[in-house]
Design a protein around this motif. Sequence first.
Motif, mmCIF file in Angstrom:
data_model
loop_
_atom_site.group_PDB
_atom_site.id
_atom_site.type_symbol
_atom_site.label_atom_id
_atom_site.label_comp_id
_atom_site.label_asym_id
_atom_site.label_seq_id
_atom_site.Cartn_x
_atom_site.Cartn_y
_atom_site.Cartn_z
ATOM 1 N N GLU A 1 -47.728 25.500 -26.100
ATOM 2 C CA GLU A 1 -48.630 25.617 -27.252
ATOM 3 C C GLU A 1 -48.378 24.483 -28.242
ATOM 4 O OE1 GLU A 1 -48.312 29.523 -29.028
ATOM 5 O OE2 GLU A 1 -48.037 30.408 -27.033
ATOM 6 N N GLY A 2 -47.096 24.172 -28.438
ATOM 7 C CA GLY A 2 -46.744 23.138 -29.398
ATOM 8 C C GLY A 2 -47.223 21.748 -29.030
ATOM 9 N N MET A 3 -47.578 21.546 -27.771
ATOM 10 C CA MET A 3 -48.063 20.232 -27.358
ATOM 11 C C MET A 3 -49.518 20.009 -27.751
ATOM 12 S SD MET A 3 -45.370 18.953 -26.215
ATOM 13 C CE MET A 3 -46.093 17.407 -25.699
ATOM 14 N N LEU A 4 -50.235 21.056 -28.095
ATOM 15 C CA LEU A 4 -51.644 20.911 -28.465
ATOM 16 C C LEU A 4 -51.812 20.070 -29.725
ATOM 17 C CD1 LEU A 4 -52.963 24.533 -27.798
ATOM 18 C CD2 LEU A 4 -52.985 22.562 -26.250
ATOM 19 N N ASP A 5 -50.888 20.269 -30.677
ATOM 20 C CA ASP A 5 -50.988 19.538 -31.941
ATOM 21 C C ASP A 5 -49.750 18.670 -32.165
ATOM 22 O OD1 ASP A 5 -49.260 21.646 -32.336
ATOM 23 O OD2 ASP A 5 -50.313 22.483 -34.064
ATOM 24 N N ARG A 6 -49.210 18.161 -31.073
ATOM 25 C CA ARG A 6 -48.018 17.329 -31.161
ATOM 26 C C ARG A 6 -48.358 15.980 -31.802
ATOM 27 N NH1 ARG A 6 -42.528 17.327 -29.546
ATOM 28 N NH2 ARG A 6 -41.767 15.367 -30.456
ATOM 29 N N GLU A 7 -47.620 15.656 -32.830
ATOM 30 C CA GLU A 7 -47.776 14.351 -33.460
ATOM 31 C C GLU A 7 -46.896 13.330 -32.733
ATOM 32 O OE1 GLU A 7 -46.628 15.229 -37.491
ATOM 33 O OE2 GLU A 7 -48.615 16.043 -37.987
ATOM 34 N N PRO A 8 -47.304 12.048 -32.705
ATOM 35 C CA PRO A 8 -48.463 11.462 -33.372
ATOM 36 C C PRO A 8 -49.741 11.445 -32.536
ATOM 37 C CG PRO A 8 -47.143 9.718 -32.442
ATOM 38 C CD PRO A 8 -46.420 11.003 -32.116
ATOM 39 N N MET B 1 -60.467 11.886 -25.322
ATOM 40 C CA MET B 1 -59.188 11.186 -25.245
ATOM 41 C C MET B 1 -58.162 12.115 -24.601
ATOM 42 S SD MET B 1 -56.613 10.029 -28.342
ATOM 43 C CE MET B 1 -57.748 8.869 -29.084
ATOM 44 N N THR B 2 -57.412 11.609 -23.641
ATOM 45 C CA THR B 2 -56.365 12.399 -23.001
ATOM 46 C C THR B 2 -54.997 11.830 -23.335
ATOM 47 O OG1 THR B 2 -57.779 13.084 -21.165
ATOM 48 C CG2 THR B 2 -55.407 13.206 -20.805
ATOM 49 N N ALA B 3 -54.102 12.718 -23.765
ATOM 50 C CA ALA B 3 -52.694 12.370 -23.952
ATOM 51 C C ALA B 3 -51.946 12.759 -22.686
ATOM 52 C CB ALA B 3 -52.123 13.102 -25.155
ATOM 53 N N LEU B 4 -51.330 11.780 -22.028
ATOM 54 C CA LEU B 4 -50.536 12.017 -20.824
ATOM 55 C C LEU B 4 -49.061 11.891 -21.193
ATOM 56 C CD1 LEU B 4 -53.221 10.121 -19.916
ATOM 57 C CD2 LEU B 4 -52.282 10.660 -17.674
ATOM 58 N N TYR B 5 -48.339 12.999 -21.125
ATOM 59 C CA TYR B 5 -46.913 13.002 -21.434
ATOM 60 C C TYR B 5 -46.131 12.908 -20.122
ATOM 61 C CZ TYR B 5 -48.261 14.586 -26.095
ATOM 62 O OH TYR B 5 -48.818 14.690 -27.355
ATOM 63 N N TYR B 6 -45.286 11.882 -20.016
ATOM 64 C CA TYR B 6 -44.504 11.673 -18.797
ATOM 65 C C TYR B 6 -43.192 12.440 -18.925
ATOM 66 C CZ TYR B 6 -48.005 8.141 -17.931
ATOM 67 O OH TYR B 6 -49.205 7.504 -17.734
ATOM 68 N N LEU B 7 -42.967 13.360 -17.995
ATOM 69 C CA LEU B 7 -41.815 14.254 -18.064
ATOM 70 C C LEU B 7 -40.670 13.796 -17.168
ATOM 71 C CD1 LEU B 7 -43.725 17.663 -18.156
ATOM 72 C CD2 LEU B 7 -43.111 16.134 -20.048
#
Length: 254
Positions: free
Chosen positions: A66-73, A132-138
């Motif tokens: 859930e926290g990744m939905l509004d993760r800054e920046p 726009m897509t944010a891709l977080y590399y894990l």
Amino acid sequence: MTTQRVAEWAEQFGRNGYVMLSGVLSPDETEELRQGVEEAHRHPCPTGNPTQFHRHQMFRRGPAFEGMLDREPAVDVAETVLGDNCHIIANNTILTRPNSGIDRWHVDETVIVPVPEGVTLDPRMNMPCYVMTALYYLNDVPMEVGPTQIVPGSHRSGRFPPEHEKDLAWEGRSYVSMVAKVGDCLLLNGQTWHRGATNLSDACRYVLQVTYGRRFISQRFHPYINVQIPTQIFERASPRRRRLLGMHPHGPYG
């Protein structure tokens, strides 16, 4: 994060069709998210999508997601580009196992603003961005793990990628490989020609995606109608996150 820095990222995004943000997530965060992605992929996709690569609506899988939905920046750049009334249209994972990859050059879904053959966008004009897509590399993504590859500026082409890779360039710019470190975040305009290179290693590539759309772009939560987001998610959400989940005030169409 300063307003100036966010504006610089938004400008780079508008010019190139992407921008890479380094070290957005801490090691502890990436480990928790990666384990959650692994768990999601141990079971069939609940939406019925048979693809081996994706799992959807990851925000349903607990507070960390859930926290990744509004993760800054990332969310700050999304709101700068798409408007401060934008929302989430998708929240997926991509798990790329060895010897696989979404390696076909493409734009996401379709060309939204077609430009006729032989015509180029006036340099004084910005190509409108709707998604726009944010891709977080894990995990680390060196070349052998299959990085995201992008043709810079191709979001301005108003065309699908060419059929032959030898023609894969836009205004003299060929593709670049987004070699990434764990915790990096790539912001991508889905109209930019891109692909996920084949994973030639013995490891998996773990990516969490948060896709933002303008207010009038519909959310892609299967089965698309009568979707019920669990009450507890809204109860613990900030006003910003509630809006991102689709709780908007009345607008011109209702």
